[in-house]
Write an enzyme that holds these catalytic residues in place. Sequence first.
Site, PDB file in Angstrom:
ATOM      1  N   TYR A 102      18.468  -5.659  11.645  1.00  0.00           N
ATOM      2  CA  TYR A 102      17.925  -5.478  10.282  1.00  0.00           C
ATOM      3  C   TYR A 102      18.844  -6.133   9.253  1.00  0.00           C
ATOM      4  O   TYR A 102      18.401  -6.881   8.376  1.00  0.00           O
ATOM      5  CB  TYR A 102      17.784  -3.981  10.022  1.00  0.00           C
ATOM      6  CG  TYR A 102      17.238  -3.612   8.662  1.00  0.00           C
ATOM      7  CD1 TYR A 102      15.890  -3.808   8.349  1.00  0.00           C
ATOM      8  CD2 TYR A 102      18.070  -3.046   7.696  1.00  0.00           C
ATOM      9  CE1 TYR A 102      15.397  -3.447   7.094  1.00  0.00           C
ATOM     10  CE2 TYR A 102      17.580  -2.685   6.442  1.00  0.00           C
ATOM     11  CZ  TYR A 102      16.246  -2.883   6.153  1.00  0.00           C
ATOM     12  OH  TYR A 102      15.748  -2.531   4.914  1.00  0.00           O
ATOM     13  N   ALA A 103      20.159  -5.854   9.384  1.00  0.00           N
ATOM     14  CA  ALA A 103      21.124  -6.413   8.430  1.00  0.00           C
ATOM     15  C   ALA A 103      21.129  -7.935   8.500  1.00  0.00           C
ATOM     16  O   ALA A 103      21.171  -8.616   7.462  1.00  0.00           O
ATOM     17  CB  ALA A 103      22.512  -5.863   8.726  1.00  0.00           C
ATOM     18  N   ALA A 104      21.064  -8.477   9.721  1.00  0.00           N
ATOM     19  CA  ALA A 104      21.063  -9.940   9.863  1.00  0.00           C
ATOM     20  C   ALA A 104      19.808 -10.537   9.222  1.00  0.00           C
ATOM     21  O   ALA A 104      19.866 -11.583   8.559  1.00  0.00           O
ATOM     22  CB  ALA A 104      21.135 -10.323  11.340  1.00  0.00           C
ATOM     23  N   SER A 113       0.805  -1.229   0.000  1.00  0.00           N
ATOM     24  CA  SER A 113       0.000   0.000   0.000  1.00  0.00           C
ATOM     25  C   SER A 113       0.834   1.273   0.000  1.00  0.00           C
ATOM     26  O   SER A 113       0.311   2.363  -0.198  1.00  0.00           O
ATOM     27  CB  SER A 113      -0.942   0.003   1.206  1.00  0.00           C
ATOM     28  OG  SER A 113      -0.188   0.003   2.391  1.00  0.00           O
ATOM     29  N   ARG A 114       2.128   1.162   0.247  1.00  0.00           N
ATOM     30  CA  ARG A 114       2.951   2.388   0.250  1.00  0.00           C
ATOM     31  C   ARG A 114       4.406   2.044  -0.116  1.00  0.00           C
ATOM     32  O   ARG A 114       4.786   0.878  -0.184  1.00  0.00           O
ATOM     33  CB  ARG A 114       2.882   3.068   1.611  1.00  0.00           C
ATOM     34  CG  ARG A 114       3.580   2.269   2.707  1.00  0.00           C
ATOM     35  CD  ARG A 114       3.524   2.994   4.036  1.00  0.00           C
ATOM     36  NE  ARG A 114       4.605   2.549   4.889  1.00  0.00           N
ATOM     37  CZ  ARG A 114       4.473   2.358   6.198  1.00  0.00           C
ATOM     38  NH1 ARG A 114       3.332   2.589   6.807  1.00  0.00           N
ATOM     39  NH2 ARG A 114       5.517   1.962   6.909  1.00  0.00           N
ATOM     40  N   GLY A 130      -9.024  -0.607  -9.388  1.00  0.00           N
ATOM     41  CA  GLY A 130     -10.042  -1.391 -10.086  1.00  0.00           C
ATOM     42  C   GLY A 130      -9.963  -2.888  -9.826  1.00  0.00           C
ATOM     43  O   GLY A 130      -9.357  -3.341  -8.857  1.00  0.00           O
TER      44      GLY A 130
HETATM   45  P1  NAD Z   1       7.727   1.300   4.184  1.00  0.00           P
HETATM   46  O1  NAD Z   1       7.893   1.429   5.657  1.00  0.00           O
HETATM   47  O2  NAD Z   1       7.087   2.398   3.416  1.00  0.00           O
HETATM   48  O3  NAD Z   1       6.972  -0.028   3.805  1.00  0.00           O
HETATM   49  C1  NAD Z   1       7.043  -1.182   4.606  1.00  0.00           C
HETATM   50  C2  NAD Z   1       5.768  -1.964   4.407  1.00  0.00           C
HETATM   51  O4  NAD Z   1       5.828  -3.123   5.243  1.00  0.00           O
HETATM   52  C3  NAD Z   1       4.508  -1.171   4.821  1.00  0.00           C
HETATM   53  O5  NAD Z   1       3.482  -1.394   3.885  1.00  0.00           O
HETATM   54  C4  NAD Z   1       4.147  -1.790   6.160  1.00  0.00           C
HETATM   55  O6  NAD Z   1       2.761  -1.741   6.455  1.00  0.00           O
HETATM   56  C5  NAD Z   1       4.599  -3.224   5.954  1.00  0.00           C
HETATM   57  N1  NAD Z   1       4.818  -3.918   7.234  1.00  0.00           N
HETATM   58  C6  NAD Z   1       5.658  -3.550   8.221  1.00  0.00           C
HETATM   59  N2  NAD Z   1       5.532  -4.411   9.251  1.00  0.00           N
HETATM   60  C7  NAD Z   1       4.602  -5.316   8.893  1.00  0.00           C
HETATM   61  C8  NAD Z   1       4.027  -6.457   9.533  1.00  0.00           C
HETATM   62  N3  NAD Z   1       4.360  -6.815  10.782  1.00  0.00           N
HETATM   63  N4  NAD Z   1       3.103  -7.166   8.876  1.00  0.00           N
HETATM   64  C9  NAD Z   1       2.729  -6.810   7.614  1.00  0.00           C
HETATM   65  N5  NAD Z   1       3.220  -5.756   6.959  1.00  0.00           N
HETATM   66  C10 NAD Z   1       4.144  -5.021   7.601  1.00  0.00           C
HETATM   67  O7  NAD Z   1       9.204   1.060   3.646  1.00  0.00           O
HETATM   68  P2  NAD Z   1       9.817   0.708   2.214  1.00  0.00           P
HETATM   69  O8  NAD Z   1      11.071   1.493   2.114  1.00  0.00           O
HETATM   70  O9  NAD Z   1       8.797   0.794   1.145  1.00  0.00           O
HETATM   71  O10 NAD Z   1      10.242  -0.812   2.460  1.00  0.00           O
HETATM   72  C11 NAD Z   1       9.846  -1.887   1.638  1.00  0.00           C
HETATM   73  C12 NAD Z   1      10.929  -2.960   1.704  1.00  0.00           C
HETATM   74  O11 NAD Z   1      12.138  -2.439   1.136  1.00  0.00           O
HETATM   75  C13 NAD Z   1      11.293  -3.386   3.135  1.00  0.00           C
HETATM   76  O12 NAD Z   1      11.508  -4.771   3.170  1.00  0.00           O
HETATM   77  C14 NAD Z   1      12.601  -2.660   3.385  1.00  0.00           C
HETATM   78  O13 NAD Z   1      13.394  -3.327   4.348  1.00  0.00           O
HETATM   79  C15 NAD Z   1      13.213  -2.693   2.009  1.00  0.00           C
HETATM   80  N6  NAD Z   1      14.263  -1.709   1.794  1.00  0.00           N
HETATM   81  C16 NAD Z   1      14.000  -0.371   1.872  1.00  0.00           C
HETATM   82  C17 NAD Z   1      15.035   0.538   1.664  1.00  0.00           C
HETATM   83  C18 NAD Z   1      14.829   2.021   1.738  1.00  0.00           C
HETATM   84  O14 NAD Z   1      15.839   2.762   1.699  1.00  0.00           O
HETATM   85  N7  NAD Z   1      13.599   2.517   1.813  1.00  0.00           N
HETATM   86  C19 NAD Z   1      16.311   0.064   1.367  1.00  0.00           C
HETATM   87  C20 NAD Z   1      16.536  -1.287   1.292  1.00  0.00           C
HETATM   88  C21 NAD Z   1      15.502  -2.168   1.495  1.00  0.00           C
END
Ligand code: NAD
Length: 244
Positions: A152-154, A14-15, A51
């Site tokens: 997080y890294a692990a 959703s985001r 949709g």
């Molecule tokens: P975000 O926080 O916008 O999205 C994270 C999503 O995970 C959200 O939709 C949230 O509702 C969902 N979520 C969190 N905990 C949850 C749970 N317990 N159960 C179900 N859903 C849950 O962040 P993002 O940056 O869009 O992250 C998406 C992915 O990308 C993640 O796995 C993140 O680790 C990874 N990531 C992000 C970055 C960055 O710089 N933004 C870098 C590397 C990896």
Amino acid sequence: MNDRDDVTLVTGGSRGIGRAIVEKILEDGRRVALTFRSDPESVRKLEEIWGDDVRVFPFDLADRERPQSLIHEIETDMGPIGALVNNAGIQRSELTALMSDASWDEVLDINLGGAFRLSREALRVMVGRRRGAIVNIASLSALNGVAGQSAYAASKAGLLAMTRCLAREMGRRNIRVNAVVPGFVATDMTSGLTQDAIDRLRSHECLPDGVTPQDVARVVAFLLSDDAAGITGQALPVDGGVSA
Ligand code: NAD
């Protein structure tokens, strides 16, 4: 590899990066099941915007019972799941010496345990059809040390290890499993970082413009598609060249 009518399941769609993945998959003419954890009203609005090709399903990665019923609900409502994107995750910034057991356990359980449990249930239906693809969203933190991100890294390094093992287990069943390794992407997850911290994270990027959620989404869509039919067990960085 996959049937055009198969459904793609995206967690946390959703985001942020997940939303960009959903939009890209829809743009490619495929149907999407996305999961959300909170705020059902705004998520239902997405269903209206996007949709009939999208359905939303509640799912908390910490819920150990839910993956089985989630997969069943999606398949009953929409048809066969051909692809899974393990995107949802959490990030905590804590120095290891100050970290509680609960915090360590939560990050590992959600980011790694949650992806394991959902992949297990998805694979059970994919195996019977002998087709499918999974993409796990890891992080550059899995490859480079970042102070304050040991849990997080692990969890993300574990996701990369699981990706390789699943590729070996599932290849003969015509199921591919890959990972995408994003660098810094501006989303809710990184919105709390100071400009200094962002500059530090981005200082080794080769490219000038940074990485967007859409950049990550296009690589995910590629890895799910038949264009990547010969690729499994790989981790593809989308990091503006940080790991070059
Ligand atoms: P975000 O926080 O916008 O999205 C994270 C999503 O995970 C959200 O939709 C949230 O509702 C969902 N979520 C969190 N905990 C949850 C749970 N317990 N159960 C179900 N859903 C849950 O962040 P993002 O940056 O869009 O992250 C998406 C992915 O990308 C993640 O796995 C993140 O680790 C990874 N990531 C992000 C970055 C960055 O710089 N933004 C870098 C590397 C990896």
